[in-house]
Design an enzyme around this catalytic site. Structure first.
Site, PDB file in Angstrom:
ATOM      1  N   GLU A  38      10.637  15.356  15.833  1.00  0.00           N
ATOM      2  CA  GLU A  38      10.791  15.027  13.976  1.00  0.00           C
ATOM      3  C   GLU A  38       9.960  16.266  13.541  1.00  0.00           C
ATOM      4  OE1 GLU A  38       9.792  11.545  11.929  1.00  0.00           O
ATOM      5  OE2 GLU A  38      11.526  11.796  10.817  1.00  0.00           O
ATOM      6  N   GLY A  83       7.179   4.727   8.199  1.00  0.00           N
ATOM      7  CA  GLY A  83       6.019   5.555   8.306  1.00  0.00           C
ATOM      8  C   GLY A  83       6.357   6.351   9.673  1.00  0.00           C
ATOM      9  N   GLY A 127       3.924   3.248  13.735  1.00  0.00           N
ATOM     10  CA  GLY A 127       4.569   2.022  13.851  1.00  0.00           C
ATOM     11  C   GLY A 127       4.179   1.423  15.266  1.00  0.00           C
ATOM     12  N   LYS A 134       0.789  -1.255  -0.061  1.00  0.00           N
ATOM     13  CA  LYS A 134       0.023   0.040  -0.032  1.00  0.00           C
ATOM     14  C   LYS A 134       0.887   1.286   0.081  1.00  0.00           C
ATOM     15  CE  LYS A 134      -1.846   2.609   3.024  1.00  0.00           C
ATOM     16  NZ  LYS A 134      -1.996   4.248   2.484  1.00  0.00           N
ATOM     17  N   GLU A 192      10.546   0.704   9.868  1.00  0.00           N
ATOM     18  CA  GLU A 192      11.619   2.033   9.697  1.00  0.00           C
ATOM     19  C   GLU A 192      10.629   3.210  10.001  1.00  0.00           C
ATOM     20  OE1 GLU A 192      13.067   4.899   8.395  1.00  0.00           O
ATOM     21  OE2 GLU A 192      13.265   4.005   6.333  1.00  0.00           O
TER      22      GLU A 192
HETATM   23  P1  ADP Z   1       3.484  10.019   7.712  1.00  0.00           P
HETATM   24  O1  ADP Z   1       3.113  10.903   9.257  1.00  0.00           O
HETATM   25  O2  ADP Z   1       4.818   9.992   7.279  1.00  0.00           O
HETATM   26  O3  ADP Z   1       2.435  10.212   6.772  1.00  0.00           O
HETATM   27  P2  ADP Z   1       2.118   7.754   8.342  1.00  0.00           P
HETATM   28  O4  ADP Z   1       2.511   6.837   9.459  1.00  0.00           O
HETATM   29  O5  ADP Z   1       0.811   8.275   8.979  1.00  0.00           O
HETATM   30  O6  ADP Z   1       3.338   8.388   8.190  1.00  0.00           O
HETATM   31  O7  ADP Z   1       1.857   6.967   7.072  1.00  0.00           O
HETATM   32  C1  ADP Z   1       2.812   5.976   6.658  1.00  0.00           C
HETATM   33  C2  ADP Z   1       1.942   5.117   5.700  1.00  0.00           C
HETATM   34  O8  ADP Z   1       1.236   4.410   6.884  1.00  0.00           O
HETATM   35  C3  ADP Z   1       0.979   5.544   4.899  1.00  0.00           C
HETATM   36  O9  ADP Z   1       0.576   4.529   3.932  1.00  0.00           O
HETATM   37  C4  ADP Z   1      -0.339   5.512   5.549  1.00  0.00           C
HETATM   38  O10 ADP Z   1      -1.647   5.445   4.890  1.00  0.00           O
HETATM   39  C5  ADP Z   1      -0.071   4.405   6.408  1.00  0.00           C
HETATM   40  N1  ADP Z   1      -1.170   4.010   7.764  1.00  0.00           N
HETATM   41  C6  ADP Z   1      -1.571   5.284   8.477  1.00  0.00           C
HETATM   42  N2  ADP Z   1      -1.962   4.828   9.766  1.00  0.00           N
HETATM   43  C7  ADP Z   1      -2.276   3.434   9.514  1.00  0.00           C
HETATM   44  C8  ADP Z   1      -2.516   2.237  10.387  1.00  0.00           C
HETATM   45  N3  ADP Z   1      -3.161   2.572  11.673  1.00  0.00           N
HETATM   46  N4  ADP Z   1      -2.119   1.078  10.001  1.00  0.00           N
HETATM   47  C9  ADP Z   1      -1.344   0.855   9.149  1.00  0.00           C
HETATM   48  N5  ADP Z   1      -1.077   1.853   8.059  1.00  0.00           N
HETATM   49  C10 ADP Z   1      -1.358   3.200   8.338  1.00  0.00           C
END
Ligand code: ADP
Length: 488
Positions: free
Chosen positions: A398, A245, A250, A193, A267
């Site tokens: 960050e 992300g 995480g 995704k 990561e």
């Molecule tokens: P950033 O703050 O860098 O946008 P995120 O952690 O919000 O980082 O997003 C990184 C990825 O994780 C994106 O593809 C986002 O759609 C996905 N994401 C966001 N929330 C969740 C979740 N609860 N579970 C799994 N994936 C998620």
């Protein structure tokens, strides 16, 4: 264009615009989900829009996958794993991965332009960094596919099964390559995704995967938001979750996987220290600082966002840094002269501006490049703060934008303590003439990657990953491969 500061602008060379052409790219108006080798409509019928952050123009509509769609994708990946991918010989797997790499190379210009349009990063960077590195990851891991027994001598190597992979918006194509290439080489199938603000190059990659003849279901690409990512994480039939992300997400993923048998790599964020000693080559170090934090608008998890300068050279380094900042061009990322492109989204720009305000309120001294910025789109001029306390929010959290904090130090022990005083531990840079000092610091700095007399250098053969809240597991090199195999 809005006028900001004539004096600063007058000091710069002026260039005629050199816009990269968009004529050769092929974007659909609407993208479905790539599941089992076919393009499928989302079961909810919902689509979302992706925009160009450089001018807020509409780029394409993209399907929003829900748990039902994710289930179809995981099923397809499972069937492909059981019936095809785990059965064919490793050298056949390698051929497919090489083919994907070559097809990507042939379409490199198209990938670079689409990445710049969707992410806001400069064309120089997507053309010279993201796309070539993404291709090289596929080439590199293709080479390991039929040599796994040599990669892990005296161990029995088996694949894991279905890998669920969730990636962020800062290096959309490169992160897809980091995740997909080692997974396939090790014999796994994939559900990936991309981030909601930058799905287009992953969807282009799906077109290439289709063209490559890779058996249906080996790679599935589902687009959507956090709910789509969570559906991948919580699906009972994924064997491995790889996530890049934010630290918050995480942590949530780690909690929801506790007690399952799934293998996991995370990561996450960073607040990396870039350390300049008085014997460093100062002009090169200044270039390294610029590259470390302003490169990709500071949208780099390992950005050198905390600068530590030895007190005796602080004045000269700060002066040279400001001079160099004055020569940077902020603007249309498709222009080859642009050094700093657009911030990825309105939300991210708001976050960065919030931190800049916090820095001012905390009493730090701000220097920001005064420059023209386009009227439309999301832009933040490169910014640095001096007089920053170790405990200051802008030195601890960050920001993920072109914002640098500067602190000084006198002794080696002091800078090690200051650099390690962070919840993160992704990367660090050390600039000094002394090899022994580099070795001393590399053993004591709690960072997964340490660059010496350079910054932000990547290679597919070199592992990358963090300590502490920057996550665990490594990507790249043999370490990256080991995250996708079972060894017995
Ligand atoms: P950033 O703050 O860098 O946008 P995120 O952690 O919000 O980082 O997003 C990184 C990825 O994780 C994106 O593809 C986002 O759609 C996905 N994401 C966001 N929330 C969740 C979740 N609860 N579970 C799994 N994936 C998620």
């Amino acid at each position: 264009m809005t006028k900001k500061n004539k004096e600063t602008i007058a000091m710069k060379w002026s260039y005629s615009p050199a816009l990269e052409s968009k004529d050769h790219i092929n974007l659909r108006e609407k993208y479905d989900l790539f599941i089992n080798g076919k393009w499928m409509k989302p079961s909810s019928g919902k689509y979302f829009k992706t925009f160009n952050p450089a001018d807020e123009s509409f780029l394409a509509e993209v399907a929003h996958a829900d748990a039902k769609d994710v289930d179809k994708a995981v099923q397809a990946a499972r069937d492909a794993y059981n019936n095809v991918w785990s059965k064919i010989s490793p050298s056949e797997r390698a051929k497919y991965i090489y083919r994907i790499a070559r097809l990507m190379q042939e379409r490199a210009r198209e990938f670079a332009v689409i990445e710049t349009l969707d992410a806001g990063k400069t064309i120089r960077e997507s053309r010279d960094v993201d796309v070539p590195l993404a291709c090289n990851h596929f080439f590199y891991y293709a080479g390991w596919a039929d040599k796994l027994d040599y990669a892990f001598p005296n161990r029995k190597v088996s694949s894991l099964g279905v890998a669920g992979q969730i990636i962020p918006w800062n290096f959309p194509l490169l992160m897809a390559a980091w995740k997909i290439a080692p997974a396939l080489a090790a014999g796994n199938t994939v559900v990936l995704k991309p981030a909601e603000t930058t799905p287009l190059t992953a969807l282009k990659l799906a077109e290439i995967i289709e063209e490559s003849g890779l058996p249906a279901g080996v790679v599935n690409i589902v687009t959507g938001f956090g709910d789509t990512g969570a559906a991948i994480v919580n699906h009972p039939d994924t064997d491995k979750i790889a996530f890049t992300g934010s630290t918050n997400v995480g942590k949530m993923i780690q909690k929801s996987l506790a007690g399952t048998n799934k293998k996991i790599t995370l990561e996450l964020g960073g607040k990396s220290a870039n350390i300049i000693f008085e014997d460093a080559p100062i002009d090169q170090a200044v270039e390294g600082i610029i590259n470390g934090i302003f490169f990709n608008q500071g949208h780099v998890c390992c950005a050198g966002s905390r600068l530590f300068v030895q007190e005796s050279i602080a004045d000269v380094v700060i002066r040279k840094l400001k001079d160099r900042m004055r020569s940077l061009f902020v603007g249309n990322p498709l222009d080859k002269n642009t050094d700093i492109g657009a911030i990825n989204s309105k939300e991210q720009l708001a976050t960065i501006l919030k931190y800049i305000n916090i820095g001012k309120e905390e009493g730090a001294e701000i220097f920001q490049l005064a420059c023209d910025i386009p009227d439309k789109g999301y832009y933040c001029p490169p910014t640095l703060f001096t007089n920053v306390a170790q405990s200051s929010v802008i030195a601890q959290e960050e920001i993920f934008g072109p914002v640098l904090t500067i602190q000084t130090f006198r002794t080696v022990d002091e800078v090690i303590q200051k650099a390690n005083n962070s919840p993160f531990g992704l990367a660090a840079g050390v600039w000094t003439d002394k090899g022994s000092r580099i070795f001393n610091l590399t053993t004591k700095l709690k960072a997964g990657v340490i660059w010496a007399n350079t910054y932000n250098k990547f290679d597919p053969s070199s592992p990358f990953g963090g300590y502490k809240e920057s996550g665990f597991g490594r990507e790249g090199g043999l370490h990256g491969l080991s995250a996708y195999v079972k060894l017995s």
